[in-house]
Structure formats: C-alpha cells, structure tokens
Design an enzyme around this catalytic site. Sequence first.
Site, mmCIF file in Angstrom:
data_model
loop_
_atom_site.group_PDB
_atom_site.id
_atom_site.type_symbol
_atom_site.label_atom_id
_atom_site.label_comp_id
_atom_site.label_asym_id
_atom_site.label_seq_id
_atom_site.Cartn_x
_atom_site.Cartn_y
_atom_site.Cartn_z
ATOM 1 N N ASP A 71 54.500 45.287 82.855
ATOM 2 C CA ASP A 71 55.809 45.947 82.805
ATOM 3 C C ASP A 71 56.428 45.437 83.765
ATOM 4 O OD1 ASP A 71 55.910 46.150 78.426
ATOM 5 O OD2 ASP A 71 54.665 44.578 79.717
ATOM 6 N N ALA A 72 56.387 46.935 84.663
ATOM 7 C CA ALA A 72 57.495 46.783 85.563
ATOM 8 C C ALA A 72 56.890 45.837 86.763
ATOM 9 C CB ALA A 72 56.466 48.811 86.573
ATOM 10 N N TYR A 85 56.699 42.669 86.437
ATOM 11 C CA TYR A 85 56.793 41.984 85.444
ATOM 12 C C TYR A 85 58.415 41.895 85.787
ATOM 13 C CZ TYR A 85 59.213 38.188 82.232
ATOM 14 O OH TYR A 85 59.631 37.443 81.502
ATOM 15 N N ASP A 86 59.009 43.468 85.722
ATOM 16 C CA ASP A 86 60.792 43.499 85.934
ATOM 17 C C ASP A 86 61.299 43.660 87.132
ATOM 18 O OD1 ASP A 86 60.448 46.308 83.077
ATOM 19 O OD2 ASP A 86 60.495 43.418 83.027
ATOM 20 N N SER A 119 74.167 42.900 48.494
ATOM 21 C CA SER A 119 74.395 41.102 48.800
ATOM 22 C C SER A 119 74.922 40.882 46.819
ATOM 23 C CB SER A 119 73.117 41.184 47.504
ATOM 24 O OG SER A 119 72.282 42.450 46.905
ATOM 25 N N LYS A 150 76.615 28.909 50.871
ATOM 26 C CA LYS A 150 76.036 30.074 50.978
ATOM 27 C C LYS A 150 74.851 29.211 52.100
ATOM 28 C CE LYS A 150 73.397 33.908 48.001
ATOM 29 N NZ LYS A 150 71.897 33.506 49.127
ATOM 30 N N ASP A 203 71.546 29.896 54.205
ATOM 31 C CA ASP A 203 69.807 30.036 53.886
ATOM 32 C C ASP A 203 69.384 31.139 54.944
ATOM 33 O OD1 ASP A 203 67.990 30.830 52.458
ATOM 34 O OD2 ASP A 203 67.737 28.936 51.740
ATOM 35 N N ARG A 214 70.479 43.355 57.721
ATOM 36 C CA ARG A 214 70.308 44.028 56.469
ATOM 37 C C ARG A 214 69.958 45.117 56.320
ATOM 38 N NH1 ARG A 214 69.752 42.593 51.345
ATOM 39 N NH2 ARG A 214 71.381 43.357 50.183
ATOM 40 N N LYS A 249 84.805 34.255 45.678
ATOM 41 C CA LYS A 249 84.721 35.741 46.820
ATOM 42 C C LYS A 249 86.457 36.104 46.147
ATOM 43 C CE LYS A 249 81.796 35.578 51.184
ATOM 44 N NZ LYS A 249 82.023 35.600 52.752
ATOM 45 N N LYS A 283 74.565 29.345 42.591
ATOM 46 C CA LYS A 283 73.448 28.611 43.343
ATOM 47 C C LYS A 283 72.832 27.236 42.771
ATOM 48 C CE LYS A 283 71.032 31.190 45.433
ATOM 49 N NZ LYS A 283 70.072 32.130 44.873
ATOM 50 N N CYS A 334 40.427 45.839 32.493
ATOM 51 C CA CYS A 334 39.655 46.563 31.611
ATOM 52 C C CYS A 334 38.530 46.855 31.030
ATOM 53 C CB CYS A 334 40.491 48.287 32.259
ATOM 54 S SG CYS A 334 41.743 48.336 30.761
ATOM 55 N N CYS A 384 47.579 45.782 27.217
ATOM 56 C CA CYS A 384 47.044 46.464 27.784
ATOM 57 C C CYS A 384 46.873 48.450 27.749
ATOM 58 C CB CYS A 384 46.007 46.246 28.913
ATOM 59 S SG CYS A 384 45.140 47.757 29.365
ATOM 60 N N CYS A 413 43.142 51.776 33.776
ATOM 61 C CA CYS A 413 43.525 50.003 34.139
ATOM 62 C C CYS A 413 43.720 49.996 35.227
ATOM 63 C CB CYS A 413 44.582 49.872 33.070
ATOM 64 S SG CYS A 413 44.400 47.986 33.253
HETATM 65 S S1 IVH Z 1 79.165 37.346 51.296
HETATM 66 C C1 IVH Z 1 79.477 41.545 50.089
HETATM 67 N N1 IVH Z 1 79.193 34.771 52.085
HETATM 68 O O1 IVH Z 1 73.816 35.532 50.930
HETATM 69 C C2 IVH Z 1 79.485 40.227 50.193
HETATM 70 N N2 IVH Z 1 76.904 35.873 52.170
HETATM 71 O O2 IVH Z 1 72.868 36.857 48.061
HETATM 72 C C3 IVH Z 1 77.883 40.153 51.564
HETATM 73 N N3 IVH Z 1 75.315 34.397 52.843
HETATM 74 O O3 IVH Z 1 73.090 38.935 51.989
HETATM 75 C C4 IVH Z 1 78.116 38.484 50.885
HETATM 76 N N4 IVH Z 1 76.476 32.595 53.283
HETATM 77 O O4 IVH Z 1 73.145 37.199 53.355
HETATM 78 C C5 IVH Z 1 78.563 35.931 52.131
HETATM 79 N N5 IVH Z 1 79.010 32.684 52.919
HETATM 80 C C6 IVH Z 1 78.497 33.607 52.534
HETATM 81 C C7 IVH Z 1 77.379 33.925 52.322
HETATM 82 C C8 IVH Z 1 76.271 34.878 52.519
HETATM 83 C C9 IVH Z 1 74.727 32.961 52.929
HETATM 84 C C10 IVH Z 1 74.021 35.705 52.135
HETATM 85 C C11 IVH Z 1 73.738 36.938 52.543
HETATM 86 C C12 IVH Z 1 73.977 37.990 52.152
HETATM 87 C C13 IVH Z 1 73.241 36.909 50.742
HETATM 88 C C14 IVH Z 1 73.477 37.407 48.719
#
Ligand code: IVH
Length: 701
Positions: free
Chosen positions: A50-51, A53-54, A99, A138, A140, A159, A310, A334, A431, A446, A452
């Site tokens: 690594d050294a 390389y650096d 979340s 939202k 993904d 997170r 929100k 969703k 079991c 069970c 078990c």
């Molecule tokens: S708001 C307190 N906004 O969804 C508010 N989350 O299921 C917290 N996510 O962990 C999140 N798009 O990874 C917010 N426009 C958006 C989002 C979003 C994706 C994700 C985020 C969060 C998860 C919650």
Amino acid sequence: MNPLADRALRDKSVDTLSEAEAEAELAALAAEIAHHDRLYYQEDSPAISDADYDALRRRNAAIEERFPALIRADSPSKKVGAAPAEGFAKVRHRRPMLSLANAFDEADLREFVAGIRRFLKELRDDPDQPLEVVAEPKIDGLSVSLRYEDGRLVQGATRGDGTTGEDVTANLRNVGDVPKAVKGVPAVLEVRGEVYMTRSDFAAFNDRQRAEGLKVFANPRNAAAGSLRQLDPRITAMRPLRFFAYSWGELSEPVAATHYEFLGRLQDWGFPVNPLLARCRDVGGMIAFQREIAGKRPSLGYDIDGIVFKVDRIDWQERLGAVSRAPRWAIALKFPPEQAETRLNRIRIQVGRTGALTPVAELEAVTVGGVVVSRATLHNEDEIVRKDVREGDTVVVQRAGDVIPQVVRVVQDKRPDSAQPFRFPDHCPECGSLAVREEGEAVRRCTGGLICPAQAVERIRHFVSRDAFDIEGLGERHVAAFWQDGLIRSPADLFRLAAHAEALRSREGWGAKSVDNLLAAIEVRQSIALDRFIYALGIRQVGQATARLLARVYGTYDNWRQAMIAAADEQSDAYRELTNIDGIGPAVAADIARFFAEPHNREVLDDLGHLLEITPYEAPAARDSPIAGKTVVFTGTLESMTRSEAKARAEALGAKVAGSVSRKTDLLVVGADAGSKAAKAAELGVTTITEAEWRDLVSSG
Ligand code: IVH
C-alpha cells in the site's frame, strides 16, 4: 514505456522535470496505477505494498500540480479517492435517521391525515384549517447523512440502525452529486438523502461486472448499496452513484418554516433535489400526484417504490414527533406490488422461533420487479385451503418492497390433473412433537419447546439479529451449524464461545481472521442496553417498541426481572403496574408471565445476567428534562393540546405516562372537569399541576 527509463525518471525530483518528461511520466503512472488497481480490486492479488502504491499516487499528484495542463483524461487522480480503509468507523447520528410508516391505498392516506388532524388541536377544532402536505417520489436507494461544518463536508454516514451508522465519508466524497463545499449555509448542516443508481448506469455497470467475471447485482438498489459500502473508496469512485437530498439532521439554526421552503434552500445551496414534487391540500391531491408519478415511473430512469408525503409545516412536524422509528408527520404510499407467474414445486413447512408452523412455497425461480424469487410465503393452514394451493400448480406471486414474496392465487386452468389437495401436517417436521392449533388461532404450533431445534436455533438467530444483540458475522447457517454441533445450545453459550476458539478455527469455512472477528463482535456486545436485551429474548408480542417501553418503565435489568416474576400473580401490585403501562394490556402481560414461568427461561436469564453487563435504559435526549424518569398522569380535558400530543411530549422528555394515579405517580396534570383522579392524588399527596404549569414545565425542558 521502457521500465529502466521509467525508474530513472522516477528518481528525478518533480521540480526538475521537463514538460516532455512530465508528460511521459504521467502516461506511465496512469498505466501503472491502473494495472495495480486491477490487481488489487479485481484479482485480489496486489503486487506492491500500500505504501508503494500511495507513493505512485503522490508522485502523480505532484506532477499534475506542477503541470496542470498535462492532466490526462484517464488520470488516476480523477477516478479515485483516498487509500483503502481498514473498516468502517461507527457514527452516532445526532438526530435519529427515521424510517417511514407505509400506506397502501387511499384509505390508509385518509387515516394518516385524520390522525394528524386528531393529534393537533388547532386542526381538530377547525376542520377548515388546511393541512398542507408535500409529496415527493420515494427513491429506491439507501439513505445517507452528510454533515457540513462551516460549509465543508466533514462526515458522511449510512443510516445503519437509525441510531448508529457507518462512516463512509471517503466514499461519499467520491459521489459526483454530493457537494464537497457549500456556501451560505448554517455552521452545522446535516443533509439527508438517498444514494441511488440510474437504471442505465446499472445495466452498463452489471455488463462490465459480468464481462470481467465479477459480482452481478440483482437491482440498482443493491448495486448502489454494495458500491457505497466498499471498504476502499476508490472502488466507490468508479461506480456510477447519484444522490438526491430530501431531509435534514442536526442544524445549528433553523433554515425554513416549511419542508417545501427547505427543499428550495437545499437547491439554492447546490444539492440535487428531485424535481417531481408537489404541495397537496387534501387526500384527493395526494392521490392525483401518485397517479401522475405512477404514469411516469417507467420513463424516470431510476427506480422509485412509492410516494412520500410529509406535513409541510416544520413546527407541526416537531410537535407530531415520532412513534417507534417512524415520524407521525410522514408516510410512504407504496406502489402496488409487481407480479409474475411461475410453477410451485413444493410446499415446505418451516418452524419459527415461537414454534409456529409456516408453509412456504418453493417456486421455479422467476424475476419479479427486478428480483429473482424462488420462495414465497403461504401464511398459514387456512390460507392454503382458501386459495386451494397445491404442489405442481402454476401460481401468481408478488413482491412489494422488501417484504417476503407472496403467493396471490392459483392459475386454475394450468393445474395438472395429478395435483392433490395439500394436507397440513399435525406433527412438527423438525422434532416430531405434536403440533396443535388452539381454538380461535390461525397458527399451528409445535409443542416441543426447547427440545425442538428449529425453535432453539430461531431463538438464537433472533437473539443475535440486528435490532437485538447485532452480532455481525453470525448468520443463520452458522447458528444452525453451531447448534447442531452443540457449541451453542442457549444464547448464553455465545458468550462462552471464546473458550472454543481453536475448535472454531478448524471448522470448514472459518479462518483465524473470521473467528477473531466473530469473537470480537461478541465481546463488544457483552455490554448491552436493557431495551435491546429485552427485545432479544424473543418473548411473544414483545417487539422493539414494547421492549423499549418496558426498559423505560423499569429502568434497570434487576428491577425489570423482579417485577416480571412478581407480575405472574394477577392480584399483585407488580401486575397492576405492568398492565397500567399505556401500550401493555393483559394479553402482553400474560405472554411475559408465561415466559418467566418457564424454568428453562429463568435459567437462561440467570446465566446471561452473570455473563453480561445490561446497562440501564437511557431516555434519548431527555437527560436534562425536569420530568425525566417521572411517572405522569393526565386527567380532565386539556385546552391547548390533545391527550396524545401531551403524552408523546412527556415520553419524549423521558417521562412515563400512566393511566391511573397510584403511590408511584410523581405528577398529576389536571385539565378542565377533572374527576376522581384529582381527589385520589390529593389523598396520596401526589403533586398536582394545571395545564398551564405543565406547559411551562415542558417548554423549559
Ligand atoms: S424521508 C423522517 N423522503 O425511505 C423522514 N425518505 O422508508 C425520513 N426514502 O430511510 C425519510 N425517498 O431511505 C424520505 N423522498 C424521500 C425518500 C425517502 C426514499 C427512503 C429513505 C428512508 C426510507 C424510509
């Protein structure tokens, strides 16, 4: 380039290089560094230290600094970041990363809005007062938190479990969309958002991986997560990651009064904000936005899995607070799950941690919404009868987000003549013990208890899972194998594994390093917070929220244990205190009592008690509050807030809220038209305050 000339050149001080020499050396360095990158990342066989390389990279940087005009398009300094790290340091989030609760249809959205209107008094009392909600896609991907101090990016974290994440600062610096420095922002600014990969970048990236014989990812989300969590930031630098900002963590000063305004500020500061957003005034507007985005979904270029709504006003968000790990002021609607048709080869009965027999469909592998599915849940006995699912049937399966895929229905006209109705077993497949289904229960269980293997293994697996002891490196397969070989028969045996280190090292698939890592991970957890500990026990109906509630009320492990044993007697004070906790009813109390009544469980608890340091519950952010640790009761009608808001506020400040006055009550808050509770409090000498005094008390906290 001739290696001898190359070496001679390299000995020359950068200051004395001619332009031609510099150009030649930069070309050589680019090739050489690329060669070592390949050896290191793709072949796992580095040829230099690594050294060394650096040193190559430093020389490259020094020459580029002196001759900026000669910087090559394929310069290593453009592609890559810092040197490899050992592992990720942990980052404790200053504000938890929450979340979101899920909504699946219009009715759920109506309930979300109605719940907020019930919670906030001014909305409850005035149905005409508008409640504005911001809607945004939202994304993904995976969420990260970026911390800026005096405008400079100083830390980036994943997170993690919402409280503690991993320090991926070096990796996030290599994500083009993430600003490294911003102007005109508060001294401390934490911006949160989603790291993701576009579909086309994902396809090209996977093609490259495949061509080079490297790991291929199932979907853009997994690829983004895998890329960000690389120990070497130089790998992250080569992955096409993007970022959208949508939320905040710590702020040294407020930046906006509404979420909408906040997103505008983010954009002004140079953060990428998703352009598809809208302010909605009612559920109709929310649904219309969802339809519009659902229509655009195929052409967006990146995956979204729903719409997030929100509450726009930030002061309202703060008052609404959070339940468990999700804010009351936001919800994710969703998209309907994606479906596919495939053959069901076999129905297998799985035995869960609590002894429940769950039927699982083993499927001909099929891709559903970008993910390969080969198993799906059938829920329970009745479900199989209701859907008349048989081995050999063609079935429709669906997948929604991260939940386990489900069998939706049978395609009747594809049923083979030989298919027989499924007979659910009345004995445990693990079991052989009798499996019984009690009156009114959907589940067959069970009766083998701890003899078990499935239950024992499941219990240990739950014990080490992320929200419980969170022991890394001990997957389901390992737990089962250790159980089989008698190394771990109860959770307490985990903490005696160190004595078997030698035996572990000689196991197939385990090297010295992985054993050391596992033992270190276990040792760290020898000190554990009470709420995690309670959750880890896997008591029926005691999930994370209930575990936290119990920890908050009883404070220490010894207190809790004694109280739970005493609560077995329904006439006892301990039982009354337990069922008096808001959120714990007789059914949960009975399950806890059953757990403690089982001598084997008490033995395991005693054993664990000796091996572990179980730390008392620490109320988050409530250390200095005047009501931390106090038991508060509300009575009568409150003028300025609803009972739910008052209760949430009290809990957020570390108090326990009880339903009735007893000798344990510290404070009674009396609203209008208070009844017998005030009299009882006076009799017991409990401090009684008015609503106005309560407001002063909590606003100073
Ligand atoms: S708001 C307190 N906004 O969804 C508010 N989350 O299921 C917290 N996510 O962990 C999140 N798009 O990874 C917010 N426009 C958006 C989002 C979003 C994706 C994700 C985020 C969060 C998860 C919650």
